[in-house]
Design an enzyme around this catalytic site. Structure first.
Site, PDB file in Angstrom:
ATOM      1  N   LYS B  66       0.869  -1.181   0.000  1.00 28.24           N
ATOM      2  CA  LYS B  66       0.000   0.000   0.000  1.00 28.24           C
ATOM      3  C   LYS B  66       0.904   1.228   0.000  1.00 28.24           C
ATOM      4  O   LYS B  66       1.863   1.278   0.781  1.00 28.24           O
ATOM      5  CB  LYS B  66      -0.923  -0.018   1.218  1.00 28.24           C
ATOM      6  CG  LYS B  66      -1.966   1.093   1.212  1.00 28.24           C
ATOM      7  CD  LYS B  66      -2.909   1.015   2.414  1.00 28.24           C
ATOM      8  CE  LYS B  66      -3.969   2.101   2.379  1.00 28.24           C
ATOM      9  NZ  LYS B  66      -4.880   2.059   3.544  1.00 28.24           N
ATOM     10  N   SER B 141      -9.903   2.376   2.308  1.00 25.88           N
ATOM     11  CA  SER B 141      -8.949   3.037   1.444  1.00 25.88           C
ATOM     12  C   SER B 141      -7.944   2.102   0.742  1.00 25.88           C
ATOM     13  O   SER B 141      -7.354   2.499  -0.269  1.00 25.88           O
ATOM     14  CB  SER B 141      -8.162   4.065   2.248  1.00 25.88           C
ATOM     15  OG  SER B 141      -7.353   3.434   3.219  1.00 25.88           O
ATOM     16  N   SER B 165     -10.439   0.360   6.513  1.00 28.12           N
ATOM     17  CA  SER B 165      -9.707   0.449   5.240  1.00 28.12           C
ATOM     18  C   SER B 165      -9.084  -0.852   4.757  1.00 28.12           C
ATOM     19  O   SER B 165      -8.671  -0.939   3.608  1.00 28.12           O
ATOM     20  CB  SER B 165      -8.614   1.507   5.337  1.00 28.12           C
ATOM     21  OG  SER B 165      -9.175   2.778   5.207  1.00 28.12           O
TER      22      SER B 165
END
Lengths: 95, 456
Positions: B66, B141, B165
């Protein structure tokens, strides 16, 4: 709760945003909706309840008073700044 | 986890992963690929194997990072314009631990800028598409990470979970997503969002793989004062008998197919001899309001450091110092970043502090107490992750409150610092993924994963 244009301008100033007129209007509307939603918390009785600021189970983590090597040296850190000179971060003239 | 061996080379595994990443380019999963470094590392792993050395528990395993994790390989953008040029000199502790075991980062996965969002539509680099339906959101996210695993590009991906997320995109793409107990994995070298709820976790295809990643990454880090000493690898096995379900979550705001999935999972648990306990948790309905007070407050503080002076980007229009701050921040942040920063400054400002911020921290205490009571009656709680399967791109992005409502069942867990596993439980009739989450008391992480293995 109505959010006035003065309040939006004040929050933009606190947040350090140079908002355009258009942005101020649309953010103003969003903020009003969000604040409207979070205001429902009023209903909840919290009389006599202690606040919780963190959920970490340990307290007072000390580290020994020794100089530890850093992962990044001065040159590498200065390289992150948009502008630097003579081992200093450079900004536009202040005075 | 398929690791590199004499028969399966790391170079082949990495090449295959990179080829797939390129083949699925239209999903917008990666902000950047890490080809050169990945291939070099793969060769090193193969050399080790050839020499008979131990190549590690994740030898040659390609993974997606990420892009809010720092690592000197490429830029760490947090999917924002303001950090786009940021080449970090440091490596996040979690990355260091994974790579020490031989894992190889093949690319940096897309996210909502600074992890603010529930759809990955708030990325400066555009939205990531859902793995099952390209017209739908990946969730967020950590959308890029979830889709990278769902499409079998990589065997695992890293994520961060501040209010859902990891779990929500996992449920939107049919993969496992784990949010550990607060403090389990070091956050050193990860871009901070809300420090009192941020945790690091992973996306995988199985509970077994998740267990392996947790056992590698858990533990105290002198560089992060909020890490717990390793309890994960010392957790004794536990016989799970009682599963709690929350009455209040069975309402018409939750999509019928999700309620059905929950019911059928409950039946399955009963047939395995579990006792189902109905829980009354009336404070949870305020958790979202609490979350959207506390988190923006912490966001406004954590993001004040991006000032156009120390990191990467500075607006070209800035003439004086005041301009450097305000123009850089105005250009560099996405609209959702601005909303959260301004809400944070609102709830913290004098006159509103007691009514919002302090009130929310008191409500947080009540939420934590409610969970403590619930865990006296049951071992784990099973709930939906989100009120609906993946929604359409563009459907909610201009209505922040409806986007926030996505998080209504995931945020209470972060406020209490609990572990929760999002696990895939089938699909809707249109082929969209469905997920449920298994929530446990603090430090029950290993037992949750062990129980999920049994369920599989």
């Amino acid at each position: 709760m109505k959010i006035t244009r003065e309040e939006i301008d004040h929050l933009a100033m606190l947040s350090n945003f140079s908002l355009t007129n258009e942005e101020s209007e649309s953010l103003g509307q969003d903020l009003e909706n969000i604040i409207g939603y979070i205001s429902q918390l009023d209903e909840l009785d919290t009389e006599g309840v202690e606040p919780t600021y963190q959920v970490f189970e340990m307290e007072n983590i000390w580290r020994s008073d020794e100089i530890m090597p850093q992962d990044a040296d001065r040159e590498e850190l200065l390289a992150l700044a948009p502008e630097s000179q003579d081992n200093q971060i450079k900004v536009p003239k202040v005075l | 986890m398929q690791i590199a061996t004499k028969e399966v080379s790391a170079v082949d595994m990495v090449k295959t992963a990179l080829e797939k990443a390129k083949r699925f380019e239209n999903y917008n999963i990666f902000i950047s690929l890490n080809e050169e470094n990945a291939l070099r590392k793969a060769k090193e792993i193969d050399e080790k194997i050839k020499k008979g050395e131990n190549p590690g528990r994740l030898a040659g395993v390609p993974y997606a990072l990420k892009d809010n994790f720092l690592n000197p390989e490429g830029n760490s953008t947090a999917a924002s314009k303001i950090l786009e040029p940021l080449g970090s000199p440091i490596t996040a502790t979690a990355v260091e631990k994974l790579e020490k075991e031989g894992a190889i980062m093949i690319g940096r996965a897309n996210l909502d800028a600074f992890a603010h969002g529930s759809s990955t539509e708030n990325s400066y680099f555009g939205p990531t598409k859902n793995s099952k339906d390209e017209a739908r959101v990946a969730g967020g996210s950590s959308g890029g990470s979830a889709v990278a695993v769902a499409l079998d590009i990589v065997q695992f991906a890293t994520g961060t979970d501040t209010g859902g997320s990891i779990r929500q995109p996992a449920s939107f793409n049919g993969v496992f997503g784990f949010k550990p107990t607060y403090g389990t994995i070091s956050r050193y070298g990860v871009v901070a969002m809300a420090s009192s709820t941020d945790v690091i976790g992973f996306f995988t295809k199985s509970a077994d793989d998740m267990d392996l990643l947790m056992s590698i990454c858990a533990g105290q880090d002198p560089k992060d004062m909020t890490t717990l000493p390793d309890y994960y690898n010392q957790t004794p096995a536990k016989d799970v008998k009682r599963i709690g379900v929350i009455k209040d979550f069975d309402n018409d705001k939750v999509a019928p197919e999700i309620r059905e999935a929950l019911k059928s999972e409950v039946k399955k648990l009963e047939s395995k001899g579990c006792e189902i306990v109905e829980l009354d948790m009336p404070t949870l309905k305020y958790a979202l309001a609490v979350y959207y007070i506390i988190v923006p407050a912490e966001v406004s503080s954590n993001l004040s450091r991006y000032d156009g002076i120390r990191y990467a980007y500075r607006s070209d229009d800035a003439k004086d110092l005041a301009d450097v701050y305000s123009k850089t921040r105005n250009d560099g942040f996405m609209p959702e970043n601005k909303r959260r920063i301004m809400i944070g400054n609102f709830v913290l400002s004098s006159g509103f502090y007691d009514a919002y911020y302090l009130k929310a921290q008191k409500a947080r205490t009540k939420i934590i107490e409610e969970y403590s009571k619930a865990f006296e009656k049951c071992d784990f709680i099973l709930t939906p992750v989100a009120p609906n399967p993946a929604f359409k791109l563009g459907e909610k992005v201009n209505d922040p409150v409806s986007m926030y409502l996505e998080d209504v069942m995931s945020v209470p867990i972060n406020l209490a610092g609990l572990p929760s596993l999002s696990l895939p439980v089938g699909e809707t009739k249109d082929g969209l993924s469905l997920g449920l989450q298994l929530i446990g008391p603090r430090r029950s992480d290993k037992n949750i994963l062990a129980f999920a293995k049994e369920l599989a």
